[in-house]
Design a protein around this motif. Sequence first.
Motif: not given
Lengths: 179, 581
Positions: A22, A48, B21-22, B24-26, B28-30
Amino acid sequence: MTEAELIKGCVHKKEACQRMLFEKYAGRMMSVCLRYARDEHEAQDILQVGFVKLFDYIHQFKNEGSLEGWMRRVFVSVALRQINKKSLRFDGIEQIDTDAVIEDAAVLAKISEDDIHKLILQLPAGYRMVFNLNVIEGYSHEEIAAMLKIQPATSRTQLLKARKMLQGLISKCFNLVMI
Amino acid sequence: MKNYSFDNIIKEKAAGHEAPVPADAWDNIKKQKKKRPAAAWWTFICLLIAAGLFGLYEWQQQARVPVIAKAVQEQDAIPGKGSVIMPDTGKRVTTAQPGEIVFKDPAGDSLAGDIQKDPAKKTAPGTLLNTADHAMPKPEGIHKNKQVPKGNAAGKMITADKAITAISTKQKPPSITRSLWVSSKNKKTSHQKEFVKTVPAINTGEENEWANIRSVNNAKDKKQAKRADRRKRNIIANAGDVSKKAGKDAGRAWQGPGKRKAFDAGTRTTVTIPATEMDEENEKVIEPALTTGKKIPVAEPAGKTNDSPGSHPQLVVNRSLLTDSAVKPKAKDIKRKRRTFYVDISSMPFIPIQNNASLQSISRTTINTASRSEFTADEIRTAVDPSFTYGIALRKKVAARWYAGIGLQYTQVKETVRLTGRETNTKFSVIKRLDNSGLFLVDDTVATVTHGSRIINATNSYDFISIPVFVQYNVWEKKNWLLSLNGGLNFNVKRVYKNSIEGNLVPAYSTAGITNKKQQQANMDIFMSLRLARTIGKNYRLYAEPTMQLNLQQYRMPGMINYKNMHKAGLTIGIAWQISY
């Protein structure tokens, strides 16, 4: 960690490897999402959803090309699904008058990536979609027509108009004139 | 400006652009990842439970339960690295894919020579780039058009590929301690063309070059090149510490912008050979002895070296050896293929369907010290309970859609027996009585005979060990799902009947020729099933298949209450594990 090990770790659902993947590609994929989305919020959603799908289907990556190229295709397909295709207009759109057209590629090459990206975002949705799919992603007009449910001729027309409009935007923004 | 130039510039700029990239993107993905697997698994488990309950209901109604499932298989190919060597005028050359590391022979021994320094030029397949005059015999009358004499024999013209084979296998001058790479003609398969079409090279200069070169490798060459690459790594490890000449970015293909790092001199590279750019400053090349498997007696660099003192060859990246040729595999490499087989572990709950032989009666005689009992059953009821079969099998692909396999199974079936009949008991007891004179007591035996009805209830069991031999045909495949038809024979190699009823039971059949004494040495079933499987991960598949097994020969085992055929209808649930070596 090599790319193969990274992929293997992602296939085995290791969070550390997924996080590494990522962090490596998020910036570029965000750029892809912004080029397809209507606004930044939609782009974040596409990012996302795209990464979640990527982690689910990364085991299908067959190492027959670059990982980045494969990821782009995944994000493009996610973006196309997210975007309401009916809202895309493929009619003739009023274009910016272009008195000057860029003739020198060397001059164009000096424009930064960020500026080019912003100019692409200024294109109308229909133009931008076709331009992204054909010029940047490399799909043929037939493929674009199948994806967007339009005619190939429409796709060609949209591309011509998009290109002309983009050239006009560039020449207008950077005062590039032919002497 | 032409559209093509404009498009290329725009594509280059756009492809290289990175957007913020925001933060909190990761996270949210999690969160999205955690939700989805649980939901999928719960759905699957609920479906299984529902299928089981439905089956139980149907069994109680004495009906069969149909079930369906799927499976899929995938296997990745690993891009190989092309490396080509094409001797031409008695000179040797090492050609490498961009990023391929080749050994440098500073001593200029045998195979070293000048290499092309122009990175922009791509050498055509078969072009000799690097030679050592004294390393190989210089045949005379060499044609430049890809024809070289065979070994030392001057004047005999053969094709380049054959010449290479001849030279490498037969004509080894003493100075050569390494074997030759064999080049192959550049072949673009339809797969490569399709690749180029769908993913046009990003015009980022170095990336473009790399992308173009990669695009011409076909799957077969990639596998062989991967093997060669693995051998090369072994040689690198065996050669000791090596140093990488600091050059341009290493592993650029998968590093994002801003993270490009040059190789550090002195760093050991033993694991991978990342896609790096060629180093223009490299002048000499050493070829590793990958084709023969021999270790390279790597000579110490004669000139300057940025490595620590010692016999360490410089591990460099040779840009000038860019070529779009593919490796021509040697015979040894062609023969060695990757073998794959599958291990299936399964459990099959099933409903037995019995077909009893016509038993008229069954008698039992029990003799004890002071009693004797004779029982004759005129009403016999046997019922087999639903049970499980546990199995493990090995499968291997034998054709495009065909698999063949063999396995081992264990089955235990419980049988409920109810015998109703009449029993005569004779009990002997010793008493004392007066003799005939009336004066003395003598022993006498009194037999007491009783008649009555008796009902015998018992639970017996069958134990089977069988060997299934089967074939599988893949009917339909899509993404992670696979539908296949299975069929085969089940050889019951060991059959044991455990009878809990005491005494010696003697059945009496109405059909002539059936006796207790006749026992079959082997028993065979035929089975068929429809498998639906789904890929779980990379090497596993979860499957379920409704199975029907027909018992071809009656079970006749010692102590059996009633000979019978026992067919099975069930649902096999299992997991298949793919093993490659």
